[in-house]
Design a protein around this motif. Sequence first.
Motif, PDB file in Angstrom:
ATOM      1  N   LYS A 118       0.824  -1.216   0.000  1.00 42.77           N
ATOM      2  CA  LYS A 118       0.000   0.000   0.000  1.00 42.77           C
ATOM      3  C   LYS A 118       0.852   1.258   0.000  1.00 42.77           C
ATOM      4  O   LYS A 118       0.654   2.161  -0.809  1.00 42.77           O
ATOM      5  CB  LYS A 118      -0.871   0.031   1.269  1.00 42.77           C
ATOM      6  N   LYS A 122       1.101   4.124  -2.782  1.00 43.19           N
ATOM      7  CA  LYS A 122       0.633   5.456  -2.399  1.00 43.19           C
ATOM      8  C   LYS A 122       1.723   6.508  -2.645  1.00 43.19           C
ATOM      9  O   LYS A 122       1.458   7.577  -3.210  1.00 43.19           O
ATOM     10  CB  LYS A 122       0.274   5.395  -0.907  1.00 43.19           C
ATOM     11  N   GLN A 289      -4.637   5.185   8.689  1.00 41.23           N
ATOM     12  CA  GLN A 289      -5.023   4.793   7.332  1.00 41.23           C
ATOM     13  C   GLN A 289      -4.911   3.295   7.084  1.00 41.23           C
ATOM     14  O   GLN A 289      -5.653   2.731   6.296  1.00 41.23           O
ATOM     15  CB  GLN A 289      -4.150   5.518   6.310  1.00 41.23           C
TER      16      GLN A 289
ATOM     17  N   SER B 150     -13.681   6.090   2.619  1.00 35.73           N
ATOM     18  CA  SER B 150     -12.760   6.510   1.557  1.00 35.73           C
ATOM     19  C   SER B 150     -11.350   6.741   2.091  1.00 35.73           C
ATOM     20  O   SER B 150     -10.370   6.607   1.356  1.00 35.73           O
ATOM     21  CB  SER B 150     -13.269   7.776   0.867  1.00 35.73           C
ATOM     22  N   TYR B 151     -11.258   7.075   3.357  1.00 27.49           N
ATOM     23  CA  TYR B 151      -9.944   7.281   3.983  1.00 27.49           C
ATOM     24  C   TYR B 151      -9.142   5.981   3.902  1.00 27.49           C
ATOM     25  O   TYR B 151      -7.958   5.980   3.556  1.00 27.49           O
ATOM     26  CB  TYR B 151     -10.179   7.682   5.426  1.00 27.49           C
ATOM     27  N   ARG B 153     -10.048   3.346   1.927  1.00 29.55           N
ATOM     28  CA  ARG B 153     -10.029   2.884   0.536  1.00 29.55           C
ATOM     29  C   ARG B 153      -8.886   3.541  -0.232  1.00 29.55           C
ATOM     30  O   ARG B 153      -8.164   2.878  -0.972  1.00 29.55           O
ATOM     31  CB  ARG B 153     -11.356   3.216  -0.158  1.00 29.55           C
ATOM     32  N   ASP B 154      -8.736   4.849  -0.056  1.00 26.12           N
ATOM     33  CA  ASP B 154      -7.697   5.565  -0.796  1.00 26.12           C
ATOM     34  C   ASP B 154      -6.305   5.034  -0.481  1.00 26.12           C
ATOM     35  O   ASP B 154      -5.397   5.087  -1.318  1.00 26.12           O
ATOM     36  CB  ASP B 154      -7.737   7.068  -0.455  1.00 26.12           C
ATOM     37  N   ALA B 157      -4.530   2.568  -2.819  1.00 24.47           N
ATOM     38  CA  ALA B 157      -3.797   3.132  -3.953  1.00 24.47           C
ATOM     39  C   ALA B 157      -3.873   2.271  -5.211  1.00 24.47           C
ATOM     40  O   ALA B 157      -3.052   2.401  -6.115  1.00 24.47           O
ATOM     41  CB  ALA B 157      -2.338   3.425  -3.576  1.00 24.47           C
TER      42      ALA B 157
ATOM     43  N   ARG D 126      -8.893  10.047 -11.818  1.00 22.81           N
ATOM     44  CA  ARG D 126      -9.737   9.088 -11.073  1.00 22.81           C
ATOM     45  C   ARG D 126     -10.089   7.915 -11.987  1.00 22.81           C
ATOM     46  O   ARG D 126     -10.150   8.067 -13.192  1.00 22.81           O
ATOM     47  CB  ARG D 126     -11.040   9.748 -10.616  1.00 22.81           C
ATOM     48  N   ASP D 194     -16.514   5.413  -4.748  1.00 23.40           N
ATOM     49  CA  ASP D 194     -15.342   6.248  -5.022  1.00 23.40           C
ATOM     50  C   ASP D 194     -15.721   7.373  -5.971  1.00 23.40           C
ATOM     51  O   ASP D 194     -16.422   7.158  -6.960  1.00 23.40           O
ATOM     52  CB  ASP D 194     -14.229   5.390  -5.634  1.00 23.40           C
ATOM     53  N   ARG D 195     -15.245   8.556  -5.662  1.00 24.79           N
ATOM     54  CA  ARG D 195     -15.576   9.701  -6.514  1.00 24.79           C
ATOM     55  C   ARG D 195     -15.175   9.387  -7.956  1.00 24.79           C
ATOM     56  O   ARG D 195     -14.025   9.025  -8.215  1.00 24.79           O
ATOM     57  CB  ARG D 195     -14.886  10.975  -6.042  1.00 24.79           C
TER      58      ARG D 195
END
Lengths: 423, 423, 423, 423
Positions: A118, A122, A289, B150-151, B153-154, B157, D126, D194-195
Motif C-alpha cells: 500500500k 501510495k 489509514q 474513503s480514507y 479505501r484511498d 492506492a 480518477r 469512489d468519486r
Amino acid sequence: MTIFDKLESKVQSYALSFPVTFHKASGCYLYDEAGNEYLDFLAGCGSLNYGHNHPVLKQALLEYIGNDGIAHGLDMHTRAKGVFMQNFQDAILAPRDMDYRLQFPGPTGTNAVEAALKIARKVTGRTNIISFTNGFHGATLGAVAATGNSYHRDAAAVPLTNVTRMPFCGYYGQDADTLNMMDKLLSDASSGIDRPAAVIVETVQGEGGLNVAAIAWLKGLEKICRKHNILLIVDEIQTGCGRTGTFFSFEPSGIQPDIITLSKSLSGYGLPMALVLLKPALDQWKPGQHNGTFRGNNHAFVTAATALDHYWRDDRFSREIEKKAGILSHRLKKISDQAGVTQLRPKGRGMIQGLQCKNGAIAKKITGRAFARKLIMETSGNDDQVLKCLCPLTITEAELNEGLDRLATSVFEVLDDNLRKVS
Amino acid sequence: MTIFDKLESKVQSYALSFPVTFHKASGCYLYDEAGNEYLDFLAGCGSLNYGHNHPVLKQALLEYIGNDGIAHGLDMHTRAKGVFMQNFQDAILAPRDMDYRLQFPGPTGTNAVEAALKIARKVTGRTNIISFTNGFHGATLGAVAATGNSYHRDAAAVPLTNVTRMPFCGYYGQDADTLNMMDKLLSDASSGIDRPAAVIVETVQGEGGLNVAAIAWLKGLEKICRKHNILLIVDEIQTGCGRTGTFFSFEPSGIQPDIITLSKSLSGYGLPMALVLLKPALDQWKPGQHNGTFRGNNHAFVTAATALDHYWRDDRFSREIEKKAGILSHRLKKISDQAGVTQLRPKGRGMIQGLQCKNGAIAKKITGRAFARKLIMETSGNDDQVLKCLCPLTITEAELNEGLDRLATSVFEVLDDNLRKVS
Amino acid sequence: MTIFDKLESKVQSYALSFPVTFHKASGCYLYDEAGNEYLDFLAGCGSLNYGHNHPVLKQALLEYIGNDGIAHGLDMHTRAKGVFMQNFQDAILAPRDMDYRLQFPGPTGTNAVEAALKIARKVTGRTNIISFTNGFHGATLGAVAATGNSYHRDAAAVPLTNVTRMPFCGYYGQDADTLNMMDKLLSDASSGIDRPAAVIVETVQGEGGLNVAAIAWLKGLEKICRKHNILLIVDEIQTGCGRTGTFFSFEPSGIQPDIITLSKSLSGYGLPMALVLLKPALDQWKPGQHNGTFRGNNHAFVTAATALDHYWRDDRFSREIEKKAGILSHRLKKISDQAGVTQLRPKGRGMIQGLQCKNGAIAKKITGRAFARKLIMETSGNDDQVLKCLCPLTITEAELNEGLDRLATSVFEVLDDNLRKVS
Amino acid sequence: MTIFDKLESKVQSYALSFPVTFHKASGCYLYDEAGNEYLDFLAGCGSLNYGHNHPVLKQALLEYIGNDGIAHGLDMHTRAKGVFMQNFQDAILAPRDMDYRLQFPGPTGTNAVEAALKIARKVTGRTNIISFTNGFHGATLGAVAATGNSYHRDAAAVPLTNVTRMPFCGYYGQDADTLNMMDKLLSDASSGIDRPAAVIVETVQGEGGLNVAAIAWLKGLEKICRKHNILLIVDEIQTGCGRTGTFFSFEPSGIQPDIITLSKSLSGYGLPMALVLLKPALDQWKPGQHNGTFRGNNHAFVTAATALDHYWRDDRFSREIEKKAGILSHRLKKISDQAGVTQLRPKGRGMIQGLQCKNGAIAKKITGRAFARKLIMETSGNDDQVLKCLCPLTITEAELNEGLDRLATSVFEVLDDNLRKVS
C-alpha cells in the motif's frame, strides 16, 4: 471422532501431516497428549527461532501478565511497546546504521506485506508491483497477488491484479542473467511491463523451495531499482530474526531496502506480531489509514523486547548460528553425496537449508518416515519436493545431529525402497 | 523526544487522541506510567468485552504458560485448541442449534473477512460481493474493497474491485425501502449489478457510525439472499461475543448466516484471534489453501475457552448486558433530550451505543474533554461525528454511570461553549 | 487557421507528420489539394495492400451503390455478405484446408481482438491472456491490455489487467530461448503465471518495430499451447491479406491457430471491416453476445469479395509479392551495408520491412526528409526508431525503386549531417 | 444449406429474427433477394435516420468515389474531413453556441465510448465511472463495463471493473428521487462509492427499454456533476442526429455535457463513423494516444457532411420529426388504450418510442407476426419486452401509418391469441 474431526474446517493442513494432539513444548521439543517427545525441525515455519517457550522470555511474560501489564493496546503508546522500540533501535537499527520508521500493522506477515505494498503504491502513485517466481508473501488478497503458488492464488477466486512476475535469481539456470532481463523489460517503453511502485523479494524463498538469491544478484537488483526509481521491499518474514545468521538476511549483501517486512520470529515466543520498517521519507501515512485491532499485542512486545535484549546485543548469537549452519550444510551435503546429487540436492543457506528430492511424492514419504521417528519437518517448493530443515536456532549441536540422523535414516529408507521397487 | 516520536510511523492514530503512555490495565481501567487511572469506554474497539486482564482468564493463562503449554501451534491439533472448540460447540453452537465448521484464519478480523470472501467466491464461482454503505470490514486488500470509508479505501492506492455497494438499512431515510431496491437490482438482468457470491453485512455498523440494521431488515436481507441464491455473511467482529446482549448480534432476528466472522473479543483477553464459521456444505477448502503462521495462537485459545466457560454456559451474562444496555439507552436519551435531538441523537443498540453530534469537530472536542476527565472514548461515522460508548460488558453499574457522568459533563461543556460562541 | 487547427482534437498524429490536406488517391499515390503527388509507403498502416481506389474494386463499389445495394445491414444476411463469405471460403479457406467459422465484429482491428479475447476466456473459463513484448493489438480497454506500448497503455488511465507478458522471439538476444522460458513458467505451479486462456501473437510486430517471429519459434509456440491446453490467437490485422507474401503470414510455419483476427486490408479499399476466424469448436457465442452497429458494412463486403476474387484465386499475387519483397530486402540491405549495420539494421519480412536507426530522433529526421521528397512513410518501434516501408503490394517495381531511391537519399542526407556534426 | 449456415458464427442475432437474405434498400424499405419489400422500423438500430441510400447522399458518394477521392486517410487531413468538420461547426456547433473539439476514434460507437472514458479518467486522475441501470454503451471491455446488460457483461468473461452503477431516472418508481440517492452517496465519505471521473448517461435508453430521462432529472444530474466536480458524458450514439427531434437529444434540457459521443446515424448512410466531442479544456490527449486504423473513413465524411448540409442548416427537419413523433405517440397510445395499459405501455420520446409488453415472450411473438407482414422491428429492454419503433426519420406519414397498422394488427393477433388460450 475427535472434536477436530467433527468441527474443524478442511482448510487445516499441518494437522494432516502430524496426526496427534500436541500439548506442551520446550526448546526444540513438542510433546503430545500421550507424552511423546518430538524433535521440532519445523519451528512454527520459522516463527520459533529461539525455540518453544524460551525460559527467559517466559519469565518476562509471566511477570508482565502477573503484574497486570496492559495486554491489548490498539496502537496506543504503552511502556512495553516503548521498550520494544528502544531495544529494536539499540540492538538492531543503530549498530547497523539503519534509519527506519516502525509501523505496526495487524500482527501477521500478510498484514505487513499488505501495508508495505500500500505505502509503496501510495508514495509512488504507481499501481504495479514486481514479485518473483516461486515467491510467497501471504494469503490476503493484496499479498497473494504477489505470491507465486497457484494453489494459494486459485483460492482467491478472483483475478489477481497489479503484480508482474519476474524470474528469481537462477530461475532459468545459472547461465541466464535474470537481472539483465528485468532491466531490459523496464528500460523498454513497449515491453508491456508497467513501471512498478516496488519490487518485493525474499533473499531465500522459504515456501518456494529454499531458492537462494546470490549476493551479487541482490546488489544488482538494488541497482536496477535505483536506476528505474523503484522502491525495494525485502520480505524478511521467514528469513529475518537471525534465520540466515545475521538479524536481517540481506545484511551480507549490503543493500539498503526501502521497506522491510518482519513477523514470524519477531516476538520470539510464537506470539502474533508484525513490523514494517520504512525509510523515513516513505512514511507518508495519514493517522489510522492502515488500521487493525491487534496492532498493540503487548505480550508480544514484551517477549520481543526480551529476545532482542537477550540475543542481539552483540554478535555471539550470529556466530553461534553460523556454526550450526556449517554443521547443517556439511551433513546435508554428505547425505546428498551418498544419495547422489540427482536424487537429493542441498539447497538454502544459514539455518534455512534442506534437500531437494526428485519429486514431491518422495519428499512426502521421507517426512512421513521422519515423523514416525518423532522428527517434525515439512516440505516446500512448487511440487513440495524440498525437505526443509527449519529447526530453532537455539538448538544444541547434539540435538541438531540427532535430528539429522533421523532425517538421514528416513531418507535412505525411502530411497532404498524406491530402488528396490525399480530393480 | 520519546522513542515514539523518534521511531513510530505516522500511521499511529489512537496515540494522537490519548497522548500518554499506558502501562497497566484491569477491568474497566487503564493506567498510565504516572499511575493515573482512566475509565475505558473504548475497550480496545470492542476487543475487551470482559475487561482488561480478567482475573479468571489471567489465572488460566498464567497456568498454561507456567506449565509450558504450547504457545505457537501453526494449525496443528493442540489440547488448548481442542478445549476451545469443545467449549464453543457446547456453550455457543449446540444451545443455538447451529451447525458450522470452524476455520481459524490469521488472527485478525481482516484475515477472517478475507477468508470468508474467498470461500464464498470459490464455492459459487462468482466474483462480485455486495457490501453496504458505511460498512467496515478491514484494511487488507480484499476486505478494504468491502469497506466504505474513503480514507481507508484511498490508502490501497489501486482501484478496489469485485465489490458492489448497496444502501444499508435506513440509509435513504426511514421511508425508503433499501431492500426493495436491492431486490429490484438483483432481479433485473440489465441492472448492471452482477449476481454476487455473497452479501457481507454488520448488524450494527460500528465504525460506520452505530447504524442499526432493523430486525425486519435482516430477515428481509436473508430472504433476498435465499431468493437469488446468494450467500449471507454476517460480520460479527465488533458486534459478536455479547456486545449487543446475545453472543451473536443477529440472534434476535432469527436469521441463519452461511458464514460468520468473529475476532476482537473472541480471546477475551485482547489476544489476537479470529474465527470463521462456515455452514458445512461451504467448507470446500483444500488443505492449507488459506494459510498463515499465527492461526494457532494457543494463548488465545486458552483465554477464549475460559471466557466461554465462564460467561456463556447460561444466559445470565446476556441478561446482565441487557440490563446495562438499558441504563446506557436511558442515560443517552436523557442527554439527547436535554441537548435537543438535533444536537445529539442516540444511536446503536445493546452495549454499542452512542450519540451523534452535528459534526465531527464537535464530537472531537467532546472526546477531548472526556479524556481530560480520564474517560477514554472515541468517535466513529463518516465524519467521525458519533460518540461511541464501547465499555467492557463487565462494567459495574456504578462504573457505567460514572463514565456517563463524565461524558455528560464533557458534552455540555462543549455544547455550552458553542452556544456562547454563537450568541 | 484551418478548420483542423480550430476544431480537431490534439489526439491526431499522422497529420502532424504530413501537414498537408489530401484530396485524391490512386494506386500508390496520394494527392494533396494543391495537386502534389506523394508516393505512399505507409498505405494506411497496412490497410491498402491493393493500393488506393483500386479500379476493379472501385467499379464493383460504384455499381453496388448505384444499384441501391444495401449499405448498412447490421448482422443480417445480405447478398453482398454471402458473396464475400463464399469467396473467402473458396479462395482462402478451402485451398488451405482450413475449417473456421467467420465472426464479424465491429469493423476495426481492436474490436476483432476484443472478440477474440472474450471468446477465448469464455470457452476456457480462464481470465489470463499471454501477449508479447512490443506487441500491438489495439486501443480499446481489452486490446490495449495486451498491447505493450506504454504510451497507449498509460492513456487507459486504469490498471490494465488479466494479461501476462512474455518475451517475443529474440527479445533477449538470439541465444536466449524465450520459448523455453515460457514453457518453464507455465509448467511451474508456483511461477505466479496463471494458466492463460490464450496466447495472442503477431508473426511480425508491425508497431513493435518489425520484429519477426522465426518459423521455428512459431512452431514451438504452437507446441507449448497444445501442451498446456492454451488457445493460440494469431493477430493478422497488419500482416494478413498478403503483406508477407502468403494470405496469412503464418502459412510458412504450418501452424494452425485456434483464432485468427483480420482487419485493415481485408476490405481492399480501406473501408472499415474486421473478421475473426474461429475453430468451429470455439464458436460458443450466444446470439448477439458480442454486438455492434457496423458489423454489416456491406460496401466493405463488396470490395473485399472483389479483392479476393481478383487476387487470391491462385498464387500469382503471392509470387508477385515475393518478388517485390526480394527487391525490398536487397535494397534495404544495400543501404544498411553502405551506412553500416550499427547505423541502420534491416528488419522485417515480405513487404513489411524497414531499417532500424540508432534512435527515434534520427528516424524522425529521415521520414521528414522523405516527406520533403514526397515520400510518405512512418516509423515504429519502442523508440520510433524503425523506418517502416509499408507500400501497397500492388506497387510496380519502378515505383518501389523510386520510393527506395527517395528513402536512400533521405537516409544519407541525415546520416551525413550527423557525421558532419560529430566531426 | 446456405453459406451463412455453413460458415457464420453463432454470434449473429438479427439474422435469426429476419431469416431472409436482403439485397437492396431504399428509403424506408429493404428488399430481399426474392424481391419482397419490407418496411423498416429498425433502421439499422438507429443508424439510418435518413433512410437507406438517401439519393442526395448517394449522389455525393458516387461522385466522390468516381473522382478517386481518398477513401482511407488514417487521421490525416483530407478535404472531405475538412468539409465535414466545417459543416459540423456551421450547422451544429455554432448555432447552438457549443464550443467543442472533435475527436475521431475508431468508427464505431463503442470506440467512441472507450475514448470518452479514457480521457475522463486521464484528465481527472480518477478511475471510477458512474453509469446507469439498463444503460448500454458498447461491447469492448471498457464500454461493456459501463453497460448494464448481463448477457453482454457475461461475455467479457472477466470481472468488469472501475464502473459504479446508479439508478436511472424513475428506476425505483416515480416517487423515488434517484438523484438525491446519488448525491447522498457522493457526499458521504464512507458510502463506499469512489468519486468518479465521469458520469455517462443516455437521455433515452434505447437498448435498455426506451426509458426516458426527464428534463428535470438531466438538469439535476448536471448539477450533481458540477457540485462534485465530475465530468458529464452524454452518450448520443443512438439518440443523436435528430432521433428525438433536436440534433442532440439533450438540447431541450439545456445541459452542457463535458463530453458527447456520436456514431450510428452520423454518416447518414449507415457507414462506420464515430465522433467524440470534448470541451476544449479536456482535450489533453497526446498525439496518437488513442489510435486506430479507420478513423479516417472518408466515404463516411462525405455522406455525413452532405447530410448535415441537407438536413441541419435550419430547423425544418426538427419540426418535421416532431410532427411524426406526435403521430407515433398518438397511435401508440391508441394501441395501448385499446389493449389496456397493463398489457401495453407506451414508452420513449421523439422517434424512439415503443410499447412495453408484459414480457419478452409476448413481444417476440408480436415482432414475429410483424415480420410475417413485412414489417421489420425489434425489441429491447431487460427482458426484451419492449417493442421498439425506430423507423427512419425521413419516413412519410403514410409509410409511418402503414407500419403502425401492421404493428397494431400483429399486436392484437398475439394478444387475442393469448386471451383465447387463457379463456
